[in-house]
Design an enzyme around this catalytic site. Structure first.
Site, PDB file in Angstrom:
ATOM      1  N   ARG A   1      61.636  91.461  -7.504  1.00 20.66           N
ATOM      2  CA  ARG A   1      62.858  90.682  -6.932  1.00 20.66           C
ATOM      3  C   ARG A   1      64.133  91.731  -6.585  1.00 20.66           C
ATOM      4  NH1 ARG A   1      65.217  84.761  -7.047  1.00 20.66           N
ATOM      5  NH2 ARG A   1      66.766  85.056  -5.316  1.00 20.66           N
TER       6      ARG A   1
ATOM      7  N   ASN B   1      66.030  77.600   2.924  1.00 22.88           N
ATOM      8  CA  ASN B   1      66.819  78.477   3.722  1.00 22.88           C
ATOM      9  C   ASN B   1      67.250  77.790   4.952  1.00 22.88           C
ATOM     10  OD1 ASN B   1      65.069  81.695   3.078  1.00 22.88           O
ATOM     11  ND2 ASN B   1      66.867  80.943   2.255  1.00 22.88           N
TER      12      ASN B   1
ATOM     13  N   ASN C   1      70.055  91.115   1.565  1.00 24.71           N
ATOM     14  CA  ASN C   1      70.353  91.379   2.862  1.00 24.71           C
ATOM     15  C   ASN C   1      71.960  91.142   3.330  1.00 24.71           C
ATOM     16  OD1 ASN C   1      67.785  91.802   2.979  1.00 24.71           O
ATOM     17  ND2 ASN C   1      67.054  90.321   4.521  1.00 24.71           N
TER      18      ASN C   1
ATOM     19  N   ASP D   1      65.375  90.060  -1.533  1.00 20.12           N
ATOM     20  CA  ASP D   1      67.076  89.438  -1.399  1.00 20.12           C
ATOM     21  C   ASP D   1      68.119  90.543  -1.387  1.00 20.12           C
ATOM     22  OD1 ASP D   1      68.634  87.625  -1.904  1.00 20.12           O
ATOM     23  OD2 ASP D   1      68.345  87.132  -4.156  1.00 20.12           O
TER      24      ASP D   1
ATOM     25  N   ARG E   1      65.720  85.345 -11.037  1.00 21.86           N
ATOM     26  CA  ARG E   1      65.190  83.889 -10.920  1.00 21.86           C
ATOM     27  C   ARG E   1      63.700  83.976 -10.127  1.00 21.86           C
ATOM     28  NH1 ARG E   1      70.324  83.141  -9.497  1.00 21.86           N
ATOM     29  NH2 ARG E   1      70.177  83.620  -7.168  1.00 21.86           N
TER      30      ARG E   1
ATOM     31  N   ARG F   1      76.256  89.295   8.436  1.00 22.41           N
ATOM     32  CA  ARG F   1      74.906  89.017   7.760  1.00 22.41           C
ATOM     33  C   ARG F   1      73.670  89.420   8.508  1.00 22.41           C
ATOM     34  NH1 ARG F   1      74.946  86.403   3.264  1.00 22.41           N
ATOM     35  NH2 ARG F   1      73.021  85.422   3.774  1.00 22.41           N
TER      36      ARG F   1
HETATM   37  C1  FPP Z   1      67.332  87.300   1.341  1.00 20.42           C
HETATM   38  O1  FPP Z   1      68.892  88.089   1.612  1.00 20.42           O
HETATM   39  C2  FPP Z   1      66.689  87.206   2.460  1.00 20.42           C
HETATM   40  C3  FPP Z   1      66.234  86.215   3.380  1.00 20.42           C
HETATM   41  C4  FPP Z   1      66.759  84.871   2.981  1.00 20.42           C
HETATM   42  C5  FPP Z   1      65.512  86.515   4.390  1.00 20.42           C
HETATM   43  C6  FPP Z   1      64.525  87.579   4.346  1.00 20.42           C
HETATM   44  C7  FPP Z   1      63.995  88.175   5.359  1.00 20.42           C
HETATM   45  C8  FPP Z   1      63.900  89.484   5.900  1.00 20.42           C
HETATM   46  C9  FPP Z   1      64.152  90.585   4.862  1.00 20.42           C
HETATM   47  C10 FPP Z   1      63.043  89.528   7.143  1.00 20.42           C
HETATM   48  C11 FPP Z   1      61.653  89.100   7.287  1.00 20.42           C
HETATM   49  C12 FPP Z   1      60.901  89.706   8.279  1.00 20.42           C
HETATM   50  C13 FPP Z   1      59.954  89.301   8.990  1.00 20.42           C
HETATM   51  C14 FPP Z   1      59.254  90.120   9.815  1.00 20.42           C
HETATM   52  C15 FPP Z   1      59.511  87.769   9.097  1.00 20.42           C
HETATM   53  P1  FPP Z   1      70.045  87.037   1.612  1.00 20.42           P
HETATM   54  O2  FPP Z   1      70.448  86.743   2.902  1.00 20.42           O
HETATM   55  O3  FPP Z   1      69.814  85.767   0.599  1.00 20.42           O
HETATM   56  O4  FPP Z   1      71.322  88.048   0.671  1.00 20.42           O
HETATM   57  P2  FPP Z   1      72.447  87.603  -0.135  1.00 20.42           P
HETATM   58  O5  FPP Z   1      71.629  86.938  -1.171  1.00 20.42           O
HETATM   59  O6  FPP Z   1      72.741  88.853  -0.296  1.00 20.42           O
HETATM   60  O7  FPP Z   1      73.193  86.838   0.911  1.00 20.42           O
END
Ligand code: FPP
Length: 245
Positions: free
Chosen positions: A193, A74, A28, A26, A199, A39
Site C-alpha cells: 500500500r 469510491n 494520487n 493510494d 489499512r 486531484r
Molecule cells: C487513491 O488515491 C487512488 C484511487 C482511488 C484511484 C486509483 C486509480 C488509479 C491509480 C488509476 C487506475 C488506472 C486504470 C487503468 C483503471 P486517492 O485519490 O485516494 O489519493 P488521496 O488519498 O491522496 O486523496
C-alpha cells in the site's frame, strides 16, 4: 533500469519473487495537492504508474498483479472525480493493449462489474477477451470492488447453489475461494500500500489471510521500479510461517 535499481535487483533472489502481488494504489490526490494541481492530475499520473508497474512486475517475473483501481466506497467521491476515474480504463486499454500483448499479459477484472458504466465494462471485457490467450503475467483490475460485498456475493451464490442441488455437503476453504472473484488464483504473497496509510480498506479480506504486508510512504504517482524492488527485497527478508514455527 538505473544503477540504484540494478544494485537492488542483483540482491534479489530470482527464485523467491512473490508470485502474486496486490497493490492498494493510494495517494494520487495528495501527490497532486502538494504540487498545487487538481486531484485528477494525480489520477492521470497514477495511470502512468500503472503502465510502468505492469511492465516492471512482468519483467521481474511476478506471476499475478492485482491493482485496486476503484472501490465500492469510491462512488461517494464528487461526481466529477468519479467520472474522471471512470474514463481511465478506456484510455488505458486504447493505448496500452499493444504493449500488454507484447508482454504476454492477461487481463482480468475483479469486482461487481454490472454496476460499472457500460463503456468501462466494455473496455475491460474487451481487454480481457483480447488478452485471454496470453500466458504471461495475469493483471487483475479491481474495479467497483469491495471485499465484504464479494464475500456476501459468494455466500448468496452458495445458498442458491445449495438450494438447487448444485452444491452439496459442507463448505470448505477451497469451495469458498472458488466462489470469490479471484477463483482459480492463488492468494497474494505480498500486499503493497502506498502513501503511508496502513489499512486494508476492504481489499481482499479473505485472500490476504497470510500475505506479507508492505507499507511505503511514497505516493502512488511516484512509485517506481526502485520502490517495487525495495518491497520485493523486504518480502524476501520475511520468514513466512503460515502459523507454523
Ligand atoms: C487513491 O488515491 C487512488 C484511487 C482511488 C484511484 C486509483 C486509480 C488509479 C491509480 C488509476 C487506475 C488506472 C486504470 C487503468 C483503471 P486517492 O485519490 O485516494 O489519493 P488521496 O488519498 O491522496 O486523496
Amino acid at each position: 533500469m538505473n544503477e540504484r535499481e540494478q544494485e537492488l535487483k542483483n540482491k534479489i533472489d530470482p527464485e523467491n519473487i512473490p508470485h502474486h502481488v496486490a497493490i492498494i494504489m493510494d495517494g494520487n490526490g495528495r501527490w497532486a495537492a502538494e504540487k498545487g494541481l487538481p486531484r485528477h492530475e494525480g489520477h492521470r499520473q497514477g495511470v502512468e504508474t500503472v503502465r510502468s508497474t505492469v511492465r516492471n512486475s512482468s519483467d521481474l517475473g511476478i506471476g499475478i498483479l492485482t491493482l485496486f483501481a476503484f472501490s465500492t466506497e469510491n462512488w461517494q467521491r464528487p461526481v466529477r472525480e468519479v467520472n474522471y476515474l471512470m474514463s481511465l480504463p478506456e484510455k488505458y486499454f486504447q493505448t496500452e493493449l499493444p504493449e500488454l500483448m507484447r508482454n504476454n499479459v492477461r487481463v482480468r477484472l475483479i469486482g461487481d462489474s454490472k454496476r460499472l458504466p457500460r463503456k468501462v465494462q466494455k473496455a475491460v471485457n474487451d481487454g480481457a477477451e483480447k488478452t485471454k490467450n496470453n500466458t504471461g503475467m495475469v493483471l487483475n483490475f479491481a474495479l467497483n470492488y469491495g471485499s465484504r460485498a464479494e464475500i456476501l456475493m459468494a455466500v448468496n451464490k452458495m445458498i442458491e447453489d445449495a438450494a438447487s442441488g448444485r452444491l452439496k455437503g459442507k463448505i470448505n476453504e477451497n469451495i469458498f475461494s472458488s466462489y470469490l472473484y479471484t477463483a482459480g488464483l492463488p492468494d497474494p504473497d505480498l500486499l503493497i500500500r502506498t502513501s503511508g496509510e496502513q489499512r486494508i480498506s476492504n481489499f481482499l479480506l479473505w485472500q490476504l489471510a497470510y500475505s506479507e504486508l508492505w507499507f511505503t510512504d511514497v505516493y502512488w504517482p511516484d512509485f517506481s521500479m526502485f520502490h517495487l524492488l525495495v518491497a520485493v527485497d523486504g518480502y524476501q527478508q520475511r520468514k513466512r510461517r503460515f502459523g507454523k514455527i
